[in-house]
Write an enzyme that holds these catalytic residues in place. Sequence first.
Site, PDB file in Angstrom:
ATOM      1  CB  CYS A 225      -1.038   0.115   1.179  1.00  0.00           C
ATOM      2  SG  CYS A 225      -2.045   1.526   1.328  1.00  0.00           S
TER       3      CYS A 225
ATOM      4  NE  ARG B 245       2.440   0.802   3.520  1.00  0.00           N
ATOM      5  CZ  ARG B 245       3.464   0.173   3.503  1.00  0.00           C
ATOM      6  NH1 ARG B 245       3.929  -0.295   4.647  1.00  0.00           N
ATOM      7  NH2 ARG B 245       4.389   0.074   2.489  1.00  0.00           N
TER       8      ARG B 245
ATOM      9  CD1 TRP C 218      -7.292   8.983  -1.623  1.00  0.00           C
ATOM     10  CD2 TRP C 218      -7.685   8.963   0.582  1.00  0.00           C
ATOM     11  NE1 TRP C 218      -6.359   9.444  -1.109  1.00  0.00           N
ATOM     12  CE2 TRP C 218      -6.685   9.403   0.152  1.00  0.00           C
ATOM     13  CE3 TRP C 218      -8.274   8.852   1.827  1.00  0.00           C
ATOM     14  CZ2 TRP C 218      -5.909   9.900   1.241  1.00  0.00           C
ATOM     15  CZ3 TRP C 218      -7.661   9.214   2.803  1.00  0.00           C
ATOM     16  CH2 TRP C 218      -6.416   9.815   2.568  1.00  0.00           C
TER      17      TRP C 218
ATOM     18  CD  GLU D 196      -6.066   1.893  -5.880  1.00  0.00           C
ATOM     19  OE1 GLU D 196      -6.323   3.085  -5.402  1.00  0.00           O
ATOM     20  OE2 GLU D 196      -6.249   0.757  -5.693  1.00  0.00           O
TER      21      GLU D 196
HETATM   22  N1  ARG Z   1      -7.027  -1.708  -6.580  1.00  0.00           N
HETATM   23  C1  ARG Z   1      -8.133  -1.776  -6.129  1.00  0.00           C
HETATM   24  C2  ARG Z   1      -9.316  -1.393  -6.973  1.00  0.00           C
HETATM   25  O1  ARG Z   1      -8.995  -0.733  -8.045  1.00  0.00           O
HETATM   26  C3  ARG Z   1      -8.297  -1.154  -4.805  1.00  0.00           C
HETATM   27  C4  ARG Z   1      -7.319  -1.621  -3.910  1.00  0.00           C
HETATM   28  C5  ARG Z   1      -7.261  -0.628  -2.787  1.00  0.00           C
HETATM   29  N2  ARG Z   1      -7.092   0.633  -2.887  1.00  0.00           N
HETATM   30  C6  ARG Z   1      -7.093   1.822  -2.216  1.00  0.00           C
HETATM   31  N3  ARG Z   1      -6.947   2.801  -2.973  1.00  0.00           N
HETATM   32  N4  ARG Z   1      -7.216   1.676  -1.179  1.00  0.00           N
HETATM   33  O2  ARG Z   1     -10.432  -1.718  -6.910  1.00  0.00           O
END
Ligand code: ARG
Length: 407
Positions: free
Chosen positions: A99, A102, A271, A276
């Site tokens: 992560c 953090r 968030w 992602e």
């Molecule tokens: N990568 C994953 C998604 O797109 C989520 C993982 C957690 N990501 C976060 N920003 N807490 O759904």
Amino acid sequence: MNPSDTLAARLAPHPPPRPQPPYEDPASLPVSGGAGQADPAEAEDFIRMHHREHPDQPHSLHARLQEIQRQIRDTGTYRHSSAELAFGARVAWRNSSRCIGRLYWNSLQVLDRRDATAPEEIHQHLITHLRQGTNGGRIRPVISVFAPDVPGRPSPRVWNDQLIRYAGYRQEDGSVTGDPAYADFTELVQRMGWNAPGGAFDVLPLVISTHDTKPQLFDVPADAVLEVPLSHPEHPWFADLELRWHALPAISNMRLRIGGLDYPLAPFNGWYMGTEIGARNLVDEGRYDLLPLIATRLGLDTDSETSLWRDRALVELNVAVLHSFNEAGARISDHHTESRRFLTHLEKEQRAGRTVPADWTWIVPPLSGGITPVFHRYYDQADQRPNFYLDDQARDLGRGQCPYHGG
Ligand code: ARG
């Protein structure tokens, strides 16, 4: 492809491929001593850490250790105080080597749901979690911790790998409408009676099972899910693609391990970092695979790799994601900002005398890696507990295999 394949894919390192130390294979981690047995040595380590970092405890370290020893001897397990639970969950985040986000580990809101037993009650708490985490767009990191595994009573489970995910429907021509990563899971909930709308962005229902109850379906009410329609600041046609994404990533299949206890149901959210969505969920070939479409709409030459049409489409898609979330008032961060924050986190932790375990292959963003500062260094690798683990059981649940009732 099924969700677990995707999880496996997410576990696979992005470049550069490197040999994985054995601890990095979550499947190889011990679940616990016996079914639901607390590990006394791990309990002691954790309680000592808690006292070291919070010397202001109401009870003495010695008394608490003795009490826990006695509880484990008599019952095979022990109960965390609320303070221990909150601290344990926050440190589990602090120790999550994959992560990048953090820096704010210590502000994680911890909802103690250990006493919830009925599926209906669990469902209500999950929906409350979504609302509280979403917070009208000003997303806050929240975790809900349900009952741990204890001897004779395995914890409740949610079969979904995230609380909010989109269905994927296999079509006769072999294509998939929606998120292909969830095609198997979608078929599973359809067999269980879900009335599927058949769209490209349908929020999947939750599957909840407990020791005493078979898996049951629960809808996620639309007003508990903040979604962002995607548009581009310079290309009006982008909005016509009718793409969207949900604002809250809430992982629900990782086992929280604190002080020798397993909490298999402990969904948590942060968030999003834009990449992602804009460089993985909407882009991976096993997901929405949108680069060819976007490149074509941008008028790029998709016949030649050297036109860098993929890269150019990728950047515009990520511009659209960040722009749209900002317009919608949904918290999101870009990979440059989040990378800098991570380095701040490293410095802060170093000053506190702590090691920050980090996995380069996960920390470096999937877009413009080399121009983010997190790229240009190495990290400590260590399996420090408390932590979150993705184990075989979670994978089986994602495939629709019930841990208590088979099939
Ligand atoms: N990568 C994953 C998604 O797109 C989520 C993982 C957690 N990501 C976060 N920003 N807490 O759904």
